[in-house]
Write an enzyme that holds these catalytic residues in place. Structure first.
Site, PDB file in Angstrom:
ATOM      1  N   TYR A 142      52.981  63.459  68.400  1.00 43.79           N
ATOM      2  CA  TYR A 142      53.965  63.697  69.457  1.00 43.79           C
ATOM      3  C   TYR A 142      55.120  64.571  68.968  1.00 43.79           C
ATOM      4  O   TYR A 142      55.764  65.248  69.762  1.00 43.79           O
ATOM      5  CB  TYR A 142      54.550  62.366  69.950  1.00 43.79           C
ATOM      6  CG  TYR A 142      53.788  61.732  71.087  1.00 43.79           C
ATOM      7  CD1 TYR A 142      52.441  61.407  70.951  1.00 43.79           C
ATOM      8  CD2 TYR A 142      54.417  61.448  72.291  1.00 43.79           C
ATOM      9  CE1 TYR A 142      51.754  60.809  71.985  1.00 43.79           C
ATOM     10  CE2 TYR A 142      53.733  60.845  73.335  1.00 43.79           C
ATOM     11  CZ  TYR A 142      52.406  60.533  73.174  1.00 43.79           C
ATOM     12  OH  TYR A 142      51.731  59.946  74.211  1.00 43.79           O
ATOM     13  N   LYS A 192      42.018  56.742  62.319  1.00 40.40           N
ATOM     14  CA  LYS A 192      40.732  57.415  62.125  1.00 40.40           C
ATOM     15  C   LYS A 192      40.676  57.897  60.674  1.00 40.40           C
ATOM     16  O   LYS A 192      40.670  59.096  60.390  1.00 40.40           O
ATOM     17  CB  LYS A 192      40.593  58.593  63.103  1.00 40.40           C
ATOM     18  CG  LYS A 192      40.354  58.196  64.538  1.00 40.40           C
ATOM     19  CD  LYS A 192      38.896  57.855  64.839  1.00 40.40           C
ATOM     20  CE  LYS A 192      38.022  59.087  64.851  1.00 40.40           C
ATOM     21  NZ  LYS A 192      36.596  58.737  65.060  1.00 40.40           N
ATOM     22  N   ASP A 225      38.376  54.575  67.599  1.00 40.57           N
ATOM     23  CA  ASP A 225      37.339  54.657  68.643  1.00 40.57           C
ATOM     24  C   ASP A 225      36.586  53.336  68.744  1.00 40.57           C
ATOM     25  O   ASP A 225      36.332  52.832  69.835  1.00 40.57           O
ATOM     26  CB  ASP A 225      36.397  55.850  68.393  1.00 40.57           C
ATOM     27  CG  ASP A 225      35.780  55.860  67.001  1.00 40.57           C
ATOM     28  OD1 ASP A 225      36.296  55.147  66.105  1.00 40.57           O
ATOM     29  OD2 ASP A 225      34.785  56.581  66.796  1.00 40.57           O
ATOM     30  N   ASP A 249      49.157  55.178  72.641  1.00 35.27           N
ATOM     31  CA  ASP A 249      49.316  55.580  74.036  1.00 35.27           C
ATOM     32  C   ASP A 249      48.016  55.287  74.794  1.00 35.27           C
ATOM     33  O   ASP A 249      48.021  54.672  75.863  1.00 35.27           O
ATOM     34  CB  ASP A 249      49.666  57.073  74.093  1.00 35.27           C
ATOM     35  CG  ASP A 249      49.965  57.536  75.501  1.00 35.27           C
ATOM     36  OD1 ASP A 249      50.608  56.784  76.250  1.00 35.27           O
ATOM     37  OD2 ASP A 249      49.537  58.654  75.857  1.00 35.27           O
ATOM     38  N   ASP A 253      47.103  51.869  77.464  1.00 39.36           N
ATOM     39  CA  ASP A 253      46.683  52.017  78.867  1.00 39.36           C
ATOM     40  C   ASP A 253      45.386  51.246  79.101  1.00 39.36           C
ATOM     41  O   ASP A 253      45.222  50.573  80.130  1.00 39.36           O
ATOM     42  CB  ASP A 253      46.462  53.500  79.234  1.00 39.36           C
ATOM     43  CG  ASP A 253      47.704  54.135  79.857  1.00 39.36           C
ATOM     44  OD1 ASP A 253      48.819  53.735  79.476  1.00 39.36           O
ATOM     45  OD2 ASP A 253      47.556  55.031  80.718  1.00 39.36           O
TER      46      ASP A 253
END
Ligand code: IPM
Ligand code: MG
Length: 365
Positions: A142, A192, A225, A249, A253
C-alpha cells in the site's frame, strides 16, 4: 476531568447515514450512562474533496492526531473515479492510517447466532465463529516505494512495491500474540514465503517474536492462498490471524462474508500507546461507501455501531458498556429485524437504517 474526545468523520456514500445512527447511540450513553464525549465532526474522502479539493485537510489531520479516538464511516464513490490518484477519497483514509501510525488493524469476524442461517456457508461451518484478523496497516504494498505508472520504450508499466522492515513485522506480531492471549491463545500467520522475500522475512520475524516472548501461544504459518481456502473450508480452526496489509484486506472481506454480511463487521486500527495510556486509534466499519444504496435508508448501520463498541472497549475502558451495546445488537437480530442486506430466503422484519438504530437503542434498555 476532561471529557474523552472523539472525532467523527462520516465520509461518503452510506457513511453519513450510518453515522447518524451511531450519534443517536452516543447520545443514549450520554443520557443514561453518564458517558460524555467531547465530539467534533469533520470531512474525509470525497466529501473533503468536494469542500477543499483534497481528500483530507491538514486541519482535519491535525485534529485526528489530538483526539482520543477517530470514528470513520466510509470513503469513495464513482463520482471520484476519474480523479488523479493523489486526490482519490481513499488517499484520505490511508493518510490517516499512515500519519497516525495505526499499524494494527483489528478485524473481528463473529457470526451472530441469529444470522447463522444467512451465511452462504453451511450453518455448522459458521455458527459460533469468532476469529480476529490482525492486518498490518501502515506498510507493505500500500505504501512501498517505488510506485507509479512509468514509461519504457513505447509501453507504460505500473509498479508497486511490497516492503516490510523487521520492526514493522515485529510490532504487529506482538499485537497479535497479545490479543491471542486474551482469546484462545492461537495465532496463524499468513504470507507468501514461497514466492516473496518479504514473506520469508515476515515468517522469520513472527517466529522469532513468538519463540522469544510468546512461546505459550500456539503459532502456525500458512501461505495466504491456502489460508483463504481454509477460511472458507473450516474457519473455526482459526483464532487470531496475523497478515500483511494487502492479504489482510482480501482475507478480511472474505472472513466478513462468512458471517453473512459485510454490513455487520467493525474494525479498530490501533497504534502506539499515548502518554494518557490510550492507544492512538481509529474505528471504522469494514464495509465501503456502497454508493449504489446511499441515501435510500437501506444501509445496515450495525458495522459502524459495533465499531463504536470497539472504541468503548479499546479506547475508553468501557468494556461493560461495549458488552451492553453488542448485546443490544444481538437482541435486535434475534427479534428478526433486518436491514435489506440481511434479508435472506427465510425472511425477517424489513426495517430501514434509522429503524435499526432506534431498535438497538430500545434494546439497550
Ligand atoms: C479497507 C478498504 C480500504 C483499504 C480502502 C477504502 C482504501 O478496502 O479498509 O479494507 O484497502 O484498506
Ligand atoms: Mg478492504
Amino acid at each position: 476531568m476532561t471529557k474523552p474526545s472523539l472525532l467523527i468523520l462520516p465520509g461518503d456514500g452510506i457513511g453519513p447515514e450510518v453515522m447518524v445512527q451511531v450519534r443517536k447511540i452516543i447520545s443514549w450513553f450520554g443520557n443514561y450512562k453518564g458517558l460524555d464525549f467531547d465530539i467534533s465532526e469533520d470531512l474525509v474522502g470525497g466529501a473533503a474533496y468536494d469542500a477543499h479539493g483534497i481528500p483530507l485537510h491538514d486541519e482535519t489531520m491535525a485534529k485526528a492526531q489530538e483526539v482520543d479516538a477517530v470514528l470513520l464511516g466510509a470513503v469513495g464513490g464513482p463520482k471520484y473515479d476519474t480523479l488523479d490518484f493523489s486526490l482519490k477519497p481513499e488517499r484520505g483514509l490511508l493518510r490517516l492510517r499512515k500519519e497516525m501510525d495505526l499499524f494494527a488493524n483489528l478485524r473481528p469476524a463473529q457470526c451472530f447466532d441469529a444470522l447463522a442461517d444467512f451465511s452462504s456457508l453451511k450453518k455448522n461451518v459458521v455458527s459460533g465463529l469468532d476469529i480476529m484478523i490482525v492486518r498490518e496497516s501502515t506498510s507493505g504494498v500500500y505504501f512501498g516505494e517505488p510506485r507509479g505508472i512509468f514509461e519504457e520504450g513505447n509501453e507504460r508499466f505500473g509498479i508497486n512495491t511490497q516492503r516490510y522492515t523487521e520492526s514493522e513485522i515485529d510490532r504487529v506480531a506482538r499485537n497479535a500474540f497479545e490479543l491471542a492471549r486474551r482469546r484462545n491463545n492461537k495465532v496463524c500467520s499468513m504470507e507468501k514465503a514461497n514466492v516473496m522475500e518479504s514473506g520469508v522475512l515476515w515468517r522469520e520475524i513472527v517466529q522469532k517474536v513468538h519463540d522469544e516472548d510468546y512461546p505459550d501461544v500456539e503459532l502456525s504459518h500458512m501461505y495466504a492462498d491456502a489460508g483463504a481456502m481454509q477460511l472458507c473450508r473450516w474457519p473455526k480452526q482459526f483464532d487470531v490471524i496475523v497478515t500483511d496489509n494487502l492479504f489482510g484486506d482480501l482475507l478480511s472481506d472474505a472472513a466478513a462474508m462468512l458471517t453473512g454480511s459485510l454490513g455487520m463487521l467493525p474494525s479498530a486500527t490501533l497504534g502506539h500507546v499515548m502518554a494518557n495510556g490510550r492507544p492512538k486509534a481509529m474505528y471504522e466499519p469494514v464495509h465501503g461507501s456502497a454508493p449504489d444504496i446511499a441515501g435510500q435508508g437501506k444501509a445496515n448501520p450495525i458495522a459502524c455501531i459495533l465499531s463504536f463498541a470497539m472504541a468503548l472497549r479499546y479506547s475508553f475502558d468501557c468494556g461493560a458498556e461495549a458488552d451492553l451495546l453488542e448485546g443490544a445488537v444481538q437482541k435486535v437480530l434475534a427479534s428478526g429485524m433486518r436491514t435489506a442486506d440481511l434479508m435472506g430466503p427465510e425472511g425477517g422484519i424489513p426495517i430501514s437504517t434509522s429503524d435499526m438504530g432506534d431498535a438497538i437503542i430500545a434494546a439497550l434498555g
